[in-house]
Write a protein that holds these residues in place. Sequence first.
Motif, PDB file in Angstrom:
ATOM      1  N   ASP A  33       0.817  -1.199   0.000  1.00  0.00           N
ATOM      2  CA  ASP A  33       0.000   0.000   0.000  1.00  0.00           C
ATOM      3  C   ASP A  33       0.863   1.267   0.000  1.00  0.00           C
ATOM      4  N   ALA A  34       0.208   2.406  -0.044  1.00  0.00           N
ATOM      5  CA  ALA A  34       0.905   3.696  -0.146  1.00  0.00           C
ATOM      6  C   ALA A  34       1.787   3.972   1.063  1.00  0.00           C
ATOM      7  N   GLY A  35       1.475   3.344   2.183  1.00  0.00           N
ATOM      8  CA  GLY A  35       2.288   3.544   3.383  1.00  0.00           C
ATOM      9  C   GLY A  35       3.475   2.608   3.493  1.00  0.00           C
ATOM     10  N   GLY A  36       3.732   1.803   2.440  1.00  0.00           N
ATOM     11  CA  GLY A  36       4.877   0.893   2.452  1.00  0.00           C
ATOM     12  C   GLY A  36       4.641  -0.372   3.254  1.00  0.00           C
ATOM     13  N   CYS A  37       3.382  -0.814   3.321  1.00  0.00           N
ATOM     14  CA  CYS A  37       3.040  -2.037   4.051  1.00  0.00           C
ATOM     15  C   CYS A  37       2.749  -3.161   3.062  1.00  0.00           C
ATOM     16  N   LEU A  38       3.441  -4.275   3.203  1.00  0.00           N
ATOM     17  CA  LEU A  38       3.180  -5.456   2.386  1.00  0.00           C
ATOM     18  C   LEU A  38       1.990  -6.193   2.979  1.00  0.00           C
ATOM     19  N   ARG A  39       0.918  -6.349   2.208  1.00  0.00           N
ATOM     20  CA  ARG A  39      -0.285  -7.007   2.698  1.00  0.00           C
ATOM     21  C   ARG A  39      -0.398  -8.397   2.081  1.00  0.00           C
ATOM     22  N   LEU A  40      -0.554  -9.386   2.970  1.00  0.00           N
ATOM     23  CA  LEU A  40      -0.603 -10.789   2.557  1.00  0.00           C
ATOM     24  C   LEU A  40      -1.860 -11.443   3.112  1.00  0.00           C
ATOM     25  N   ALA A  41      -2.272 -12.534   2.484  1.00  0.00           N
ATOM     26  CA  ALA A  41      -3.437 -13.290   2.948  1.00  0.00           C
ATOM     27  C   ALA A  41      -3.038 -14.739   3.196  1.00  0.00           C
ATOM     28  N   VAL A  42      -3.544 -15.305   4.301  1.00  0.00           N
ATOM     29  CA  VAL A  42      -3.295 -16.708   4.655  1.00  0.00           C
ATOM     30  C   VAL A  42      -4.628 -17.361   4.971  1.00  0.00           C
ATOM     31  N   PRO A  43      -4.701 -18.693   4.980  1.00  0.00           N
ATOM     32  CA  PRO A  43      -6.000 -19.370   5.065  1.00  0.00           C
ATOM     33  C   PRO A  43      -6.652 -19.413   6.443  1.00  0.00           C
ATOM     34  N   ASN A  44      -5.872 -19.339   7.524  1.00  0.00           N
ATOM     35  CA  ASN A  44      -6.484 -19.474   8.842  1.00  0.00           C
ATOM     36  C   ASN A  44      -5.613 -18.806   9.906  1.00  0.00           C
ATOM     37  N   LYS A  45      -6.124 -18.791  11.164  1.00  0.00           N
ATOM     38  CA  LYS A  45      -5.420 -18.105  12.246  1.00  0.00           C
ATOM     39  C   LYS A  45      -4.092 -18.781  12.577  1.00  0.00           C
ATOM     40  N   ASN A  46      -4.056 -20.104  12.493  1.00  0.00           N
ATOM     41  CA  ASN A  46      -2.805 -20.813  12.786  1.00  0.00           C
ATOM     42  C   ASN A  46      -1.706 -20.414  11.802  1.00  0.00           C
ATOM     43  N   ALA A  47      -2.083 -20.337  10.517  1.00  0.00           N
ATOM     44  CA  ALA A  47      -1.112 -19.944   9.495  1.00  0.00           C
ATOM     45  C   ALA A  47      -0.651 -18.505   9.728  1.00  0.00           C
ATOM     46  N   LYS A  48      -1.577 -17.641  10.146  1.00  0.00           N
ATOM     47  CA  LYS A  48      -1.229 -16.243  10.424  1.00  0.00           C
ATOM     48  C   LYS A  48      -0.247 -16.160  11.591  1.00  0.00           C
ATOM     49  N   THR A  49      -0.541 -16.896  12.676  1.00  0.00           N
ATOM     50  CA  THR A  49       0.347 -16.888  13.846  1.00  0.00           C
ATOM     51  C   THR A  49       1.719 -17.424  13.491  1.00  0.00           C
ATOM     52  N   TRP A  50       1.753 -18.518  12.729  1.00  0.00           N
ATOM     53  CA  TRP A  50       3.025 -19.134  12.373  1.00  0.00           C
ATOM     54  C   TRP A  50       3.854 -18.218  11.473  1.00  0.00           C
ATOM     55  N   LEU A  51       3.199 -17.597  10.486  1.00  0.00           N
ATOM     56  CA  LEU A  51       3.915 -16.707   9.573  1.00  0.00           C
ATOM     57  C   LEU A  51       4.486 -15.517  10.334  1.00  0.00           C
ATOM     58  N   GLU A  52       3.685 -14.933  11.211  1.00  0.00           N
ATOM     59  CA  GLU A  52       4.134 -13.757  11.955  1.00  0.00           C
ATOM     60  C   GLU A  52       5.226 -14.106  12.958  1.00  0.00           C
ATOM     61  N   THR A  53       5.136 -15.290  13.551  1.00  0.00           N
ATOM     62  CA  THR A  53       6.116 -15.687  14.567  1.00  0.00           C
ATOM     63  C   THR A  53       7.428 -16.141  13.955  1.00  0.00           C
ATOM     64  N   GLU A  54       7.325 -16.964  12.918  1.00  0.00           N
ATOM     65  CA  GLU A  54       8.518 -17.625  12.382  1.00  0.00           C
ATOM     66  C   GLU A  54       9.174 -16.898  11.209  1.00  0.00           C
ATOM     67  N   TYR A  55       8.389 -16.156  10.421  1.00  0.00           N
ATOM     68  CA  TYR A  55       8.936 -15.638   9.168  1.00  0.00           C
ATOM     69  C   TYR A  55       8.945 -14.114   9.043  1.00  0.00           C
ATOM     70  N   LEU A  56       8.223 -13.425   9.902  1.00  0.00           N
ATOM     71  CA  LEU A  56       8.148 -11.971   9.761  1.00  0.00           C
ATOM     72  C   LEU A  56       9.530 -11.301   9.811  1.00  0.00           C
ATOM     73  N   PRO A  57      10.416 -11.666  10.771  1.00  0.00           N
ATOM     74  CA  PRO A  57      11.746 -11.035  10.769  1.00  0.00           C
ATOM     75  C   PRO A  57      12.527 -11.301   9.486  1.00  0.00           C
ATOM     76  N   SER A  58      12.406 -12.519   8.959  1.00  0.00           N
ATOM     77  CA  SER A  58      13.118 -12.858   7.716  1.00  0.00           C
ATOM     78  C   SER A  58      12.579 -12.057   6.537  1.00  0.00           C
ATOM     79  N   ILE A  59      11.252 -11.892   6.474  1.00  0.00           N
ATOM     80  CA  ILE A  59      10.638 -11.140   5.379  1.00  0.00           C
ATOM     81  C   ILE A  59      11.106  -9.690   5.398  1.00  0.00           C
ATOM     82  N   LEU A  60      11.137  -9.088   6.576  1.00  0.00           N
ATOM     83  CA  LEU A  60      11.594  -7.705   6.686  1.00  0.00           C
ATOM     84  C   LEU A  60      13.080  -7.588   6.383  1.00  0.00           C
TER      85      LEU A  60
END
Length: 432
Positions: A33-60
């Motif tokens: 988006d215009a504010g420099g935020c990468l927006r992603l979609a995942v199928p469920n809450k578990n996938a969201k928690t796992w992505l944010e916990t395990e991969y967010l630092p690597s993505i950034l």
Amino acid sequence: MNEWGCVLAYLRERTSRESYKNWLEPVRFLEVDAGGCLRLAVPNKNAKTWLETEYLPSILAVSTQLKLSFHSVAVNVDGRTAPPAQHAFAFQPNGQRFNAKYTFDRFVVGSCNEFAHAAARAVADNPANVYNPLYLYAGVGMGKTHLMQAVGSSIHARSPQMKVIYVSAEEFMNDMVNSIRYDRMRTFHERFRTADVLLVDDIQTLGTRERTQEEFFHTFNTLHNNGKQIIISSDSAPNAIKGLVERLKSRFSWGLIADIQPPDLETKMAILGRKAEEADVELPSNVLNFMATHFNSNIRELEGALIRLMAVASISGTGITTAMARQSLKAALAENERTATIANIQQVVAAYYQLRAAQLRERTNTRAIAVPRQVAMYLCRKLTSASLPEIGRAFGGKHHTTVLHAIKKIADERRRDADLDTRINKLTDRFN
């Protein structure tokens, strides 16, 4: 290729096949988006928690390294996105953890790695009967994990009945800690001490961790006594690992120790050419030469630069030229040239003394070259974590005692010679 595609291309090379398939592949890109935020979609809450916990630092971190446009990530739950498979635990025997891209066929062989490659091939063809243990060491991003996984996947493909275990030393330690916590040490022992082939990556992380070293020592002995193959990787030779107990250093030396040196120009060009070909991107020879010349640190950063270049070309719809590469990679080039690596130090010192970097590696002791070489050795020891043997090999195969003599000589002379001290300070400032 959009921004998320660039991140995926980078992480695919550095994530196990199962983890990538389970957690990264199902993610759907929405927008930046215009504010420099990468927006992603995942199928469920578990996938969201796992992505944010395990991969967010690597993505950034990938965004920073590749100079992408986003600086934050938002993960939305969207039931239309394909769900990930059940989470796979760290322990996955018999080849399930090997990255399909890390094979011998895809390993580019050059003078910098041909000995390690030949040793790995020999072990893959005849496990436990050639070099046992095989100890591979190299700096970050030089290809040791690629070789490790190539050996493991080759053995598994040839003999699928064999129990092949590939773990990082960190995973070995975490598994041991959890086994102690939940009173499952018998299961832990059965898991590792019944392997036919044990591959342990980044063994240097066990330095100073005495309880884990004790456990690994007994695991090593059991496997070796039973004629099972052990393959180990590290960022340095056994004797250079701080905190590693002597009996492990001794056992790591029982087999073959092979190092991988930074790639030369031809090898870097071959690697870039191979990666571009796999991505179906045409990379002119002058661009290959430009990138190989200006990125000296490691293969991983070289590949990161190529991914960014391909992304810029795809988004802008322009062809790849040297001028375009110079502009697109300007920030990465400036940062790379300030990174204190042996290759960069050789380049800076040689330029300062009006020499070519290759002259510092020549077998000559004329003063016009010997003094700059000693200064460069001194700076390599001061500014990098390279060991004396590593520095010696980078300067034409000098013995580590020669390197130590050079370091002591320059240290003594700069205390007496104000001009030399000023020169060294100026050279050091290039990397600060």
